[in-house]
Design an enzyme around this catalytic site. Structure first.
Site, PDB file in Angstrom:
ATOM      1  N   GLY A 106       0.867  -1.183   0.000  1.00 51.47           N
ATOM      2  CA  GLY A 106       0.000   0.000   0.000  1.00 51.47           C
ATOM      3  C   GLY A 106       0.890   1.215   0.000  1.00 51.47           C
ATOM      4  O   GLY A 106       1.782   1.323  -0.832  1.00 51.47           O
ATOM      5  N   GLU A 107       0.683   2.086   0.945  1.00 52.19           N
ATOM      6  CA  GLU A 107       1.484   3.304   1.043  1.00 52.19           C
ATOM      7  C   GLU A 107       1.994   3.400   2.474  1.00 52.19           C
ATOM      8  O   GLU A 107       1.218   3.625   3.403  1.00 52.19           O
ATOM      9  CB  GLU A 107       0.598   4.498   0.665  1.00 52.19           C
ATOM     10  CG  GLU A 107       1.307   5.817   0.614  1.00 52.19           C
ATOM     11  CD  GLU A 107       2.522   5.792  -0.296  1.00 52.19           C
ATOM     12  OE1 GLU A 107       2.413   5.330  -1.442  1.00 52.19           O
ATOM     13  OE2 GLU A 107       3.595   6.221   0.162  1.00 52.19           O
ATOM     14  N   CYS A 162       6.063  -5.437   0.314  1.00 51.44           N
ATOM     15  CA  CYS A 162       6.187  -4.116  -0.305  1.00 51.44           C
ATOM     16  C   CYS A 162       6.115  -3.004   0.753  1.00 51.44           C
ATOM     17  O   CYS A 162       7.038  -2.875   1.539  1.00 51.44           O
ATOM     18  CB  CYS A 162       5.159  -3.966  -1.427  1.00 51.44           C
ATOM     19  SG  CYS A 162       5.621  -2.685  -2.606  1.00 51.44           S
ATOM     20  N   ARG A 177      12.839   3.311  -0.527  1.00 48.92           N
ATOM     21  CA  ARG A 177      11.462   3.340  -1.046  1.00 48.92           C
ATOM     22  C   ARG A 177      11.453   3.735  -2.525  1.00 48.92           C
ATOM     23  O   ARG A 177      12.333   4.448  -2.987  1.00 48.92           O
ATOM     24  CB  ARG A 177      10.630   4.364  -0.287  1.00 48.92           C
ATOM     25  CG  ARG A 177      10.337   3.985   1.138  1.00 48.92           C
ATOM     26  CD  ARG A 177       9.441   5.031   1.783  1.00 48.92           C
ATOM     27  NE  ARG A 177       8.163   5.139   1.089  1.00 48.92           N
ATOM     28  CZ  ARG A 177       7.364   6.197   1.157  1.00 48.92           C
ATOM     29  NH1 ARG A 177       7.683   7.245   1.858  1.00 48.92           N
ATOM     30  NH2 ARG A 177       6.213   6.210   0.501  1.00 48.92           N
ATOM     31  N   ILE A 229       5.410  -3.328  -7.646  1.00 45.44           N
ATOM     32  CA  ILE A 229       4.600  -2.131  -7.897  1.00 45.44           C
ATOM     33  C   ILE A 229       5.170  -0.979  -7.065  1.00 45.44           C
ATOM     34  O   ILE A 229       5.068  -0.988  -5.840  1.00 45.44           O
ATOM     35  CB  ILE A 229       3.114  -2.363  -7.523  1.00 45.44           C
ATOM     36  CG1 ILE A 229       2.545  -3.569  -8.273  1.00 45.44           C
ATOM     37  CG2 ILE A 229       2.293  -1.101  -7.816  1.00 45.44           C
ATOM     38  CD1 ILE A 229       1.185  -4.027  -7.783  1.00 45.44           C
ATOM     39  N   HIS A 242       4.892  -8.673  -4.539  1.00 47.39           N
ATOM     40  CA  HIS A 242       3.528  -8.946  -4.056  1.00 47.39           C
ATOM     41  C   HIS A 242       3.126 -10.400  -4.303  1.00 47.39           C
ATOM     42  O   HIS A 242       2.422 -10.679  -5.283  1.00 47.39           O
ATOM     43  CB  HIS A 242       2.530  -8.043  -4.783  1.00 47.39           C
ATOM     44  CG  HIS A 242       2.553  -6.623  -4.353  1.00 47.39           C
ATOM     45  ND1 HIS A 242       1.714  -6.111  -3.387  1.00 47.39           N
ATOM     46  CD2 HIS A 242       3.329  -5.596  -4.750  1.00 47.39           C
ATOM     47  CE1 HIS A 242       1.962  -4.828  -3.209  1.00 47.39           C
ATOM     48  NE2 HIS A 242       2.937  -4.493  -4.028  1.00 47.39           N
ATOM     49  N   GLU A 269       0.893 -12.036  -2.969  1.00 42.77           N
ATOM     50  CA  GLU A 269      -0.578 -12.169  -2.880  1.00 42.77           C
ATOM     51  C   GLU A 269      -1.261 -11.861  -4.213  1.00 42.77           C
ATOM     52  O   GLU A 269      -2.438 -12.142  -4.382  1.00 42.77           O
ATOM     53  CB  GLU A 269      -1.128 -11.283  -1.748  1.00 42.77           C
ATOM     54  CG  GLU A 269      -1.261  -9.796  -2.048  1.00 42.77           C
ATOM     55  CD  GLU A 269       0.064  -9.026  -2.046  1.00 42.77           C
ATOM     56  OE1 GLU A 269       1.127  -9.652  -1.917  1.00 42.77           O
ATOM     57  OE2 GLU A 269       0.009  -7.784  -2.196  1.00 42.77           O
TER      58      GLU A 269
HETATM   59  N1  GLN Z   1       5.614   2.914  -2.871  1.00 41.14           N
HETATM   60  C1  GLN Z   1       4.963   2.408  -1.696  1.00 41.14           C
HETATM   61  C2  GLN Z   1       5.585   2.979  -0.425  1.00 41.14           C
HETATM   62  O1  GLN Z   1       6.590   3.589  -0.498  1.00 41.14           O
HETATM   63  C3  GLN Z   1       4.987   0.899  -1.669  1.00 41.14           C
HETATM   64  C4  GLN Z   1       4.268   0.343  -2.866  1.00 41.14           C
HETATM   65  C5  GLN Z   1       3.524  -0.924  -2.627  1.00 41.14           C
HETATM   66  O2  GLN Z   1       3.300  -1.355  -1.473  1.00 41.14           O
HETATM   67  N2  GLN Z   1       3.061  -1.540  -3.695  1.00 41.14           N
HETATM   68  O3  GLN Z   1       5.047   2.822   0.625  1.00 41.14           O
END
Ligand code: GLN
Length: 195
Positions: free
Chosen positions: A60-61, A92, A112, A139, A175, A177
């Site tokens: 995610g983020e 990730c 990151r 991703i 990922h 999943e």
């Molecule tokens: N770019 C995201 C981050 O820095 C990570 C991307 C992802 O989880 N697919 O948190």
């Protein structure tokens, strides 16, 4: 494997948590989504009753995820649980959450968005120690720049560490999943089961 005594939580505040839950379901594991402090307390209470337990921190983020776990008062409890030996799978952004700048439970330094804009998302099939060739979906992925002594490197792609393990903490930049290959999750489940 019989996972009836395995209690898994998936941090479900933000990001790709449902895909993890589905993959666990495929493996016969019913997981609990953690959306707030009460969910976490219920999970921990159940974990005490002789269950093998583990936590999935999804992609995610990481900036948003970090803010939300702090706002919900989950930062310290999650950190303590992992320090106390709870198994964890970070994928990730979940990997980023385990690094020295976030939860700090893994002795890793992470870059990151490490692949830049042009290679924002890509796929590869590559060797993972203990698993074999594995399909990897990246991703806006991070990679691990360096690891401490207690960390076992599990996969290196183009000179960058993309999967690692420290005790019962398993982390990857890709990922698993989002593929149909359940072996990375099975590795995590085997860590949940060991004392
Ligand atoms: N770019 C995201 C981050 O820095 C990570 C991307 C992802 O989880 N697919 O948190």
């Amino acid at each position: 494997m019989d996972y009836s005594k395995t209690n898994v939580a998936v941090l479900a505040l933000q990001g790709a948590f449902l895909e993890h839950q589905q993959m666990l379901e495929t493996l016969g594991v019913r997981s609990r989504l953690i959306r707030n402090g009460q969910d976490w307390q219920d999970f921990v209470a159940q974990s005490r009753e002789g269950m093998a337990s583990g936590l999935v921190i999804p992609g995610g983020e990481s900036t948003a995820m970090m803010r939300i776990i702090r706002d919900l008062g989950l930062y310290e409890p999650i950190k303590e649980a992992i320090r106390g030996g709870m198994a964890v799978l970070g994928t990730c952004a979940g990997l980023i959450m385990l690094d020295d700048k976030h939860l700090g439970t893994m002795d890793i330094k992470v870059r990151r968005n490490a692949y830049g804009r042009q290679l924002g998302s890509f796929n590869a099939v590559h060797e993972v120690k203990g698993i074999g060739r594995f399909p990897m979906t990246f991703i806006r992925a991070p990679y691990i720049e360096s690891v401490g002594d207690g960390v076992e490197v599990l996969s290196v792609l183009d000179n960058h560490i993309v999967a690692a393990r420290q005790g019962k903490q398993l982390a990857c930049a890709f990922h698993p999943e989002l593929t149909a290959d359940t072996r990375f999750h099975e590795t995590f489940l085997s860590l949940c089961a060991t004392d």
